[in-house]
Design an enzyme around this catalytic site. Structure first.
Site, PDB file in Angstrom:
ATOM      1  N   LYS A   1      -0.632   4.676   4.639  1.00 51.19           N
ATOM      2  CA  LYS A   1      -1.483   3.689   5.304  1.00 51.19           C
ATOM      3  C   LYS A   1      -0.867   3.303   6.641  1.00 51.19           C
ATOM      4  CE  LYS A   1      -4.031  -0.615   4.621  1.00 51.19           C
ATOM      5  NZ  LYS A   1      -5.305   0.009   5.043  1.00 51.19           N
TER       6      LYS A   1
ATOM      7  N   HIS B   1       0.831  -1.197   0.000  1.00 48.55           N
ATOM      8  CA  HIS B   1       0.000   0.000   0.000  1.00 48.55           C
ATOM      9  C   HIS B   1       0.870   1.254   0.000  1.00 48.55           C
ATOM     10  CE1 HIS B   1      -3.122  -2.872   1.315  1.00 48.55           C
ATOM     11  NE2 HIS B   1      -3.976  -2.014   0.792  1.00 48.55           N
TER      12      HIS B   1
END
Length: 236
Positions: A152, A148
């Site tokens: 995140k 990600h």
């Protein structure tokens, strides 16, 4: 638009919250946003949508379904409001505590709701494939690698943990690895390995709108249903 679904967007200033509001404004989703809630409020109305601070949650107008992509700190108050008003609840907030999971289960006896770590149809299918593969390959190693963007916070991702649950239901013991790099929207690799061979199941998201569209699709189909906890796969 005939009898649109009235949405409350919770976590309105986040990436998903912004996507939800834009799609409802620019596309025929069958939904309209009647209020947006975020931690802090600047302008009281943005693009025709009333803005509320989290501390003002009890004062939001009537809504059919709340769509929540926020943080665990704001989860309890919103879930309680939906139960009190008899409204549907759709949430993609991850990192919930055991107490919050229990509250979600209790709320499902009174309102229709969906919690999912991922609202894409592809991941719903991947969940099924992972369980089937784990069941068919006893004794194989199972590894889940998720990638990600650097902003995140939680790791492993909620989607990785959900896929791990699927692997566990099939009898495997998953191991996790997390990568945070650049602006990756979301990639999940589930790998089954034994001597001399390997199977890889991969889902790559290249546009965050797929998650917002999935959540709107679920919200539109949740209205009017009886109380219960529904999976994305049940509604897409």
């Amino acid at each position: 638009m005939t009898n649109p679904i009235r949405l409350l967007v919770h976590g309105a200033n986040g990436r998903m919250g912004q996507s939800l509001q834009r799609l409802c404004r620019d596309e025929d989703t069958g939904c309209i946003v009647v209020a947006a809630v975020s931690r802090k409020v600047g302008a009281r109305v943005v693009d025709g949508i009333p803005q509320f601070a989290a501390s003002e949650l009890s004062g939001v107008p009537a809504f059919d379904v709340a769509v929540d992509f926020s943080l665990p700190e704001g989860f309890d108050a919103l879930l309680g409001l939906c139960v009190a008003r008899g409204a549907g609840f759709v949430s993609g907030t991850t990192g919930l505590s055991a107490a919050q999971e229990a509250a979600l289960a209790d709320a499902a006896t009174r309102i229709p709701l969906t919690w999912a770590s991922n609202f894409s149809l592809g991941v719903a299918v991947l969940h099924d494939l992972v369980e089937r593969a784990a069941r068919a390959l006893p004794g194989w190693d199972c590894d889940i690698v998720e990638s990600h963007h650097t902003r995140k916070l939680d790791a492993p991702s909620g989607t990785a943990l959900t896929l791990g649950d699927a692997a566990g239901q099939g009898g495997a013991t998953p191991h996790y690895a997390s990568i945070r790099a650049g602006d990756i929207v979301g990639e999940h690799l589930v790998q089954f390995t034994t001597a001399g061979e390997r199977i890889e199941l991969i889902h790559r998201a290249t546009n965050r709108d797929i998650f917002a569209r999935g959540a709107l699709h679920v919200a539109a189909r949740l209205k009017g249903r009886s109380a219960g906890r529904y999976r994305v796969a049940d509604l897409l």
